[in-house]
Enzyme design. Structure first.
Site, short mmCIF file in Angstrom:
data_model
loop_
_atom_site.label_atom_id
_atom_site.label_comp_id
_atom_site.label_asym_id
_atom_site.label_seq_id
_atom_site.Cartn_x
_atom_site.Cartn_y
_atom_site.Cartn_z
N LYS A 170 0.84 -1.21 0.00
CA LYS A 170 0.00 0.00 0.00
C LYS A 170 0.87 1.25 0.00
O LYS A 170 1.87 1.33 0.72
CB LYS A 170 -0.90 0.03 1.24
CG LYS A 170 -1.89 -1.11 1.31
CD LYS A 170 -2.56 -1.19 2.67
CE LYS A 170 -3.38 -2.47 2.77
NZ LYS A 170 -3.83 -2.73 4.14
N TYR A 181 -5.31 5.45 -0.73
CA TYR A 181 -4.16 4.56 -0.86
C TYR A 181 -4.29 3.66 -2.08
O TYR A 181 -5.38 3.25 -2.46
CB TYR A 181 -3.94 3.72 0.40
CG TYR A 181 -5.13 2.98 0.93
CD1 TYR A 181 -6.18 3.65 1.54
CD2 TYR A 181 -5.20 1.60 0.85
CE1 TYR A 181 -7.28 2.96 2.04
CE2 TYR A 181 -6.29 0.91 1.36
CZ TYR A 181 -7.33 1.60 1.95
OH TYR A 181 -8.41 0.93 2.45
N ASP A 206 -13.63 -4.36 13.61
CA ASP A 206 -12.40 -4.03 14.34
C ASP A 206 -12.58 -4.21 15.84
O ASP A 206 -11.64 -4.57 16.54
CB ASP A 206 -11.96 -2.61 13.99
CG ASP A 206 -11.45 -2.53 12.56
OD1 ASP A 206 -11.27 -1.40 12.05
OD2 ASP A 206 -11.24 -3.59 11.94
C1 LIG Z 1 -10.88 -2.63 1.98
C2 LIG Z 1 -12.08 -2.68 1.07
C3 LIG Z 1 -13.36 -2.66 1.57
N1 LIG Z 1 -14.42 -2.71 0.71
C4 LIG Z 1 -15.77 -2.63 1.27
C5 LIG Z 1 -16.06 -3.67 2.32
C6 LIG Z 1 -17.04 -2.97 3.25
O1 LIG Z 1 -18.35 -3.09 2.75
C7 LIG Z 1 -16.63 -1.49 3.15
C8 LIG Z 1 -15.78 -1.02 4.31
O2 LIG Z 1 -14.72 -1.96 4.45
P1 LIG Z 1 -13.81 -1.91 5.73
O3 LIG Z 1 -14.66 -1.66 6.94
O4 LIG Z 1 -12.90 -3.11 5.72
O5 LIG Z 1 -12.94 -0.60 5.42
P2 LIG Z 1 -11.73 -0.08 6.32
O6 LIG Z 1 -11.98 -0.31 7.78
O7 LIG Z 1 -11.46 1.31 5.86
O8 LIG Z 1 -10.52 -1.02 5.90
C9 LIG Z 1 -9.35 -0.53 5.28
O9 LIG Z 1 -8.67 0.22 6.23
C10 LIG Z 1 -7.36 -0.18 6.59
C11 LIG Z 1 -6.68 0.96 7.27
C12 LIG Z 1 -6.56 -0.75 5.52
O10 LIG Z 1 -5.34 -0.58 5.40
C13 LIG Z 1 -7.22 -1.68 4.62
O11 LIG Z 1 -6.81 -1.44 3.29
C14 LIG Z 1 -8.68 -1.72 4.66
O12 LIG Z 1 -8.96 -2.87 5.42
O13 LIG Z 1 -15.89 -1.38 1.93
C15 LIG Z 1 -14.26 -2.78 -0.65
O14 LIG Z 1 -15.26 -2.83 -1.43
N2 LIG Z 1 -13.00 -2.82 -1.16
C16 LIG Z 1 -11.89 -2.76 -0.36
O15 LIG Z 1 -10.76 -2.78 -0.88
#
Ligand SMILES: Cc1cn([C@H]2C[C@H](O)[C@@H](COP(=O)(O)OP(=O)(O)O[C@H]3O[C@H](C)C(=O)[C@H](O)[C@H]3O)O2)c(=O)[nH]c1=O
Length: 185
Positions: free
Chosen positions: A70, A130, A166
């Protein structure tokens, strides 16, 4: 651009060359040739953007298998950004790097595949963007508890706003070895 090594091989701070004029500014967020010349020979297949309010903490996340490198940065606002070496066979296993990324400092952080990543927002709002070296793979998507004592991370907030995922993330010692990244020298 200027590259600043950190105590973790594979995690590099990048300060882009900012071209300012009376209209505003311009900088290259990524340039494959310049990055390769600096030892970061990679390309990206996916770009993500997230927006969060003060106190939100996203992380610690990684993918395994199919790990993602990333290149992370902040377009506006400010975050405390963390990369953690979660590869049990790595010489720097359990070590971490923390960097303040902001729209103001325009700093980027390159995080090679195999590290866990997270950030918390210390401004009213933050727009986080990112680029990833491999595609999102929900089956490989994984998390480790943000405040796992094993990593002794010095988060600037004590009661963050977390996603359900989380809040329930496993501690490192609960994660089966096959779900942790291998160390590739
Ligand atoms: C990561 C990702 C998520 N999604 C969808 C899945 C869920 O419906 C929604 C939120 O996903 P999530 O809660 O996992 O998003 P973050 O908490 O911002 O997660 C990210 O935040 C941390 C800091 C990271 O470094 C990772 O790249 C990534 O895990 O977006 C997608 O459609 N594509 C993606 O690449």
């Amino acid at each position: 651009m200027k590259c600043i090594a950190t105590e973790l091989p594979g995690v590099v701070i990048i300060e882009p060359t900012v071209h300012g004029d009376e209209r505003g500014f311009f900088y290259e967020s990524f340039n494959q040739a310049r990055f390769a010349a600096a030892g970061i020979d990679t390309t990206f297949v996916q770009t993500n953007v997230s927006r969060s309010q003060r106190g939100v903490l996203r992380g610690l996340h990684y993918q395994w298998p199919n790990p993602q490198g990333k290149l992370v940065s902040v377009l506006d606002g400010e975050v405390y950004d963390v990369a953690v070496d979660i590869r049990p066979d790595s010489p720097t296993f359990s070590k971490s790097v923390a960097v303040m990324l902001s729209g103001e400092n325009k700093r980027h952080l390159w995080i090679a595949p195999g590290f866990a990543h997270g950030f918390c927002v210390v401004s009213e709002q933050a727009t986080f963007t990112y680029q990833c070296t491999s595609l999102y793979d929900p089956a490989a998507d994984a998390a480790i508890r943000w405040n796992d004592a094993r990593f002794a991370l010095d988060w600037p907030i004590s009661d963050p706003q977390l996603s359900q995922k989380d809040r329930k993330a496993p501690f490192f010692d609960e994660v089966p070895r096959e779900r942790l990244p291998d160390y590739v020298p």
